[in-house]
Design a protein around this motif. Structure first.
Motif, PDB file in Angstrom:
ATOM      1  N   ALA A 239       0.823  -1.225   0.000  1.00 24.32           N
ATOM      2  CA  ALA A 239       0.000   0.000   0.000  1.00 24.32           C
ATOM      3  C   ALA A 239       0.853   1.269   0.000  1.00 24.32           C
ATOM      4  N   SER A 240       2.045   1.207   0.613  1.00 28.02           N
ATOM      5  CA  SER A 240       2.863   2.431   0.696  1.00 28.02           C
ATOM      6  C   SER A 240       3.425   2.828  -0.666  1.00 28.02           C
ATOM      7  N   THR A 241       3.401   1.907  -1.617  1.00 25.88           N
ATOM      8  CA  THR A 241       3.866   2.266  -2.967  1.00 25.88           C
ATOM      9  C   THR A 241       2.743   2.081  -3.987  1.00 25.88           C
ATOM     10  N   SER A 242       1.498   2.003  -3.472  1.00 28.27           N
ATOM     11  CA  SER A 242       0.346   1.830  -4.375  1.00 28.27           C
ATOM     12  C   SER A 242      -0.657   2.941  -4.106  1.00 28.27           C
ATOM     13  N   SER A 243      -1.864   2.754  -4.611  1.00 25.90           N
ATOM     14  CA  SER A 243      -2.860   3.819  -4.528  1.00 25.90           C
ATOM     15  C   SER A 243      -3.406   4.025  -3.123  1.00 25.90           C
ATOM     16  N   GLY A 244      -3.080   3.138  -2.185  1.00 22.42           N
ATOM     17  CA  GLY A 244      -3.497   3.346  -0.789  1.00 22.42           C
ATOM     18  C   GLY A 244      -2.547   4.248  -0.021  1.00 22.42           C
ATOM     19  N   GLN A 245      -1.486   4.710  -0.683  1.00 23.69           N
ATOM     20  CA  GLN A 245      -0.463   5.508   0.001  1.00 23.69           C
ATOM     21  C   GLN A 245      -1.039   6.802   0.580  1.00 23.69           C
ATOM     22  N   CYS A 246      -0.729   7.102   1.828  1.00 32.01           N
ATOM     23  CA  CYS A 246      -1.106   8.382   2.432  1.00 32.01           C
ATOM     24  C   CYS A 246      -0.260   8.576   3.690  1.00 32.01           C
ATOM     25  N   TRP A 247      -0.318   9.784   4.253  1.00 32.98           N
ATOM     26  CA  TRP A 247       0.511  10.141   5.423  1.00 32.98           C
ATOM     27  C   TRP A 247       0.203   9.232   6.602  1.00 32.98           C
ATOM     28  N   SER A 248      -1.089   8.907   6.796  1.00 34.40           N
ATOM     29  CA  SER A 248      -1.471   8.059   7.932  1.00 34.40           C
ATOM     30  C   SER A 248      -0.804   6.693   7.842  1.00 34.40           C
ATOM     31  N   LEU A 249      -0.483   6.260   6.635  1.00 32.95           N
ATOM     32  CA  LEU A 249       0.191   4.972   6.444  1.00 32.95           C
ATOM     33  C   LEU A 249       1.702   5.116   6.508  1.00 32.95           C
ATOM     34  N   THR A 250       2.253   6.035   5.724  1.00 32.16           N
ATOM     35  CA  THR A 250       3.709   6.022   5.530  1.00 32.16           C
ATOM     36  C   THR A 250       4.480   6.794   6.601  1.00 32.16           C
ATOM     37  N   THR A 251       3.829   7.734   7.297  1.00 30.31           N
ATOM     38  CA  THR A 251       4.526   8.474   8.354  1.00 30.31           C
ATOM     39  C   THR A 251       4.037   8.062   9.732  1.00 30.31           C
ATOM     40  N   TYR A 252       2.774   7.683   9.808  1.00 26.64           N
ATOM     41  CA  TYR A 252       2.139   7.537  11.122  1.00 26.64           C
ATOM     42  C   TYR A 252       1.478   6.168  11.260  1.00 26.64           C
ATOM     43  N   CYS A 253       2.073   5.169  10.632  1.00 28.70           N
ATOM     44  CA  CYS A 253       1.482   3.831  10.534  1.00 28.70           C
ATOM     45  C   CYS A 253       0.912   3.353  11.883  1.00 28.70           C
ATOM     46  N   PRO A 254      -0.376   2.970  11.935  1.00 28.73           N
ATOM     47  CA  PRO A 254      -1.027   2.668  13.213  1.00 28.73           C
ATOM     48  C   PRO A 254      -0.717   1.288  13.794  1.00 28.73           C
ATOM     49  N   VAL A 255       0.165   0.516  13.138  1.00 29.49           N
ATOM     50  CA  VAL A 255       0.628  -0.748  13.748  1.00 29.49           C
ATOM     51  C   VAL A 255       2.141  -0.648  13.940  1.00 29.49           C
ATOM     52  N   PRO A 256       2.676  -1.314  14.994  1.00 26.37           N
ATOM     53  CA  PRO A 256       4.115  -1.249  15.218  1.00 26.37           C
ATOM     54  C   PRO A 256       4.886  -2.000  14.144  1.00 26.37           C
ATOM     55  N   GLY A 257       6.080  -1.521  13.832  1.00 22.26           N
ATOM     56  CA  GLY A 257       6.950  -2.236  12.902  1.00 22.26           C
ATOM     57  C   GLY A 257       7.307  -1.472  11.645  1.00 22.26           C
ATOM     58  N   PRO A 258       6.360  -1.309  10.714  1.00 23.82           N
ATOM     59  CA  PRO A 258       6.758  -0.775   9.404  1.00 23.82           C
ATOM     60  C   PRO A 258       7.368   0.635   9.443  1.00 23.82           C
ATOM     61  N   VAL A 259       6.862   1.502  10.348  1.00 26.52           N
ATOM     62  CA  VAL A 259       7.428   2.859  10.457  1.00 26.52           C
ATOM     63  C   VAL A 259       7.892   3.022  11.914  1.00 26.52           C
ATOM     64  N   PRO A 260       9.177   2.778  12.184  1.00 24.20           N
ATOM     65  CA  PRO A 260       9.637   2.694  13.583  1.00 24.20           C
ATOM     66  C   PRO A 260       9.363   3.944  14.419  1.00 24.20           C
ATOM     67  N   THR A 261       9.212   5.111  13.791  1.00 25.65           N
ATOM     68  CA  THR A 261       8.994   6.340  14.575  1.00 25.65           C
ATOM     69  C   THR A 261       7.516   6.591  14.879  1.00 25.65           C
TER      70      THR A 261
ATOM     71  N   PRO B   1       3.753   6.419  16.588  1.00 26.97           N
ATOM     72  CA  PRO B   1       3.348   6.208  17.987  1.00 26.97           C
ATOM     73  C   PRO B   1       2.941   4.763  18.310  1.00 26.97           C
ATOM     74  N   ALA B   2       2.560   3.978  17.307  1.00 36.68           N
ATOM     75  CA  ALA B   2       2.206   2.574  17.549  1.00 36.68           C
ATOM     76  C   ALA B   2       3.368   1.818  18.189  1.00 36.68           C
ATOM     77  N   ASN B   3       4.596   2.284  17.932  1.00 40.03           N
ATOM     78  CA  ASN B   3       5.786   1.612  18.467  1.00 40.03           C
ATOM     79  C   ASN B   3       6.064   1.978  19.915  1.00 40.03           C
ATOM     80  N   ARG B   4       5.337   2.959  20.464  1.00 41.91           N
ATOM     81  CA  ARG B   4       5.527   3.330  21.868  1.00 41.91           C
ATOM     82  C   ARG B   4       4.172   3.324  22.589  1.00 41.91           C
ATOM     83  N   ASP B   5       3.430   2.261  22.340  1.00 38.08           N
ATOM     84  CA  ASP B   5       2.151   2.040  22.992  1.00 38.08           C
ATOM     85  C   ASP B   5       1.189   3.217  22.817  1.00 38.08           C
TER      86      ASP B   5
END
Ligand code: NAD
Length: 294
Positions: A203-225, A227-231
């Motif tokens: 999705a990050s390189t397809s038509s689902g791409q957006c800031w909520s996914l690529t900068t602020y991903c709501p699950v831990p892992g794909p975007v280490p920075t 907030p999902a990564n710090r509970d």
């Protein structure tokens, strides 16, 4: 060097004022909370006993307050005390009606004013990389722009009085809706055998791409920075997202515009906040969508 009064030294105001001090301006600050005044003093702000004292001899007044009623009441208090030629900049996120009221108070006294809410959060405030969306006359914007620079990554003149607030609530309505969309996709992926990383990589390189996914991903892992990564420690608290979505709904209703997804997003954030998660990062709404919080 400009003498700047800064009223409202909270999570955003204090680091913004600190960047003005670093840029060589003389900053006179006021806040109702003693702890915030102590932080301001440590940052080189000259702390004053009240708003009236803070605006004495100020060439520019910046306000960074919780809501429209605070801005209007502070303007009613200070504007009669300001010298000719003082510029007013309100960077709070407030309703458009209050923003226009504040402009009116300044205009009746013959003063230039700009509504200049920000996006970028406390991180952007500390780093001096906020996006400012400014509403006001060309003359007012030209005077405000150099003052905003030490706090800004980007400054956009959106149009006349109130259009800065209009841009802010439209942007955050997109953000509130898109975060729910991204979160729903991850919850569905979990149930149908797709890993978080695989969905992200596609999705990050397809038509689902957006800031909520690529900068602020709501699950831990794909975007280490994210907030999902710090509970889901904010970041941008769900309560603030709810505030902005309510402002968008107020504007939609008063102008007769249907924003069904904006309305739904406001309801979902109200539910999430009401379940005791107002202080969590807004991306934590994925837990409610997954059924992890009741
Ligand atoms: P905050 O609650 O930390 O700060 C607001 C400050 O205003 C408080 O310290 C409070 O004591 C002070 N205050 C209230 N009434 C006052 C008065 N009459 N005189 C002097 N001080 C007064 O809030 P914040 O997070 O700094 O947010 C400020 C504004 O910026 C809000 O409108 C918010 O929606 C907006 N905003 C916040 C963020 C964020 O991530 N925190 C991001 C973008 C925009």
């Amino acid at each position: 060097m400009t003498t700047i009064a800064f009223i409202g030294l909270g999570n955003m105001g204090n680091p913004m004022a600190a960047n003005l001090v670093k840029a060589g301006h003389s900053v006179q600050g006021f806040d109702l909370m003693p702890d915030n005044l102590a932080t301001a003093r440590d940052n080189g702000v000259t702390v004053m006993a009240n708003a009236g004292a803070a605006v004495r001899d100020a060439e520019v007044v910046i306000t960074m307050l919780p809501a429209g009623k605070h801005v209007v009441s502070v303007y009613e208090d200070i504007v009669p005390q300001l010298g000719d030629g003082t510029l007013l900049i309100d960077s709070s996120t407030i309703d458009i009606e209050s923003a226009r009221k504040a402009h009116g108070i300044a205009a009746r006294r013959g003063l230039l004013s700009v509504d200049a809410p920000v996006s970028g959060g406390t991180g952007g405030a500390v780093a001096g990389t906020l996006t400012f969306m400014a509403g006001g006359s060309a003359e007012a914007f030209a005077k405000a722009e150099p003052v905003l620079k030490p706090m800004a990554g980007r400054i956009v003149h959106c149009g006349d009085a109130g259009t800065g607030q209009a841009a802010k609530i439209c942007n955050n309505m997109i953000l509130g809706i898109s975060m729910i969309g991204v979160a729903e996709a991850f919850v569905l992926a979990e149930k149908i055998g797709l890993t978080h990383q695989a969905l992200f990589d596609v999705a990050s390189t397809s038509s689902g791409q957006c800031w909520s996914l690529t900068t602020y991903c709501p699950v831990p892992g794909p975007v280490p920075t994210s907030p999902a990564n710090r509970d889901y420690k904010p970041g941008f608290a769900a309560a603030l997202m709810l505030k902005d979505l309510k402002l968008a709904q107020e504007a939609a209703q008063s102008s007769g515009v249907a924003t069904p997804l904006g309305a739904q997003a406001a309801q979902l954030y109200a539910l999430f906040s009401g379940l005791g998660h107002a202080g969590d990062d807004f991306s934590g709404i994925i837990r409610m969508l997954r059924g992890d919080v009741a």
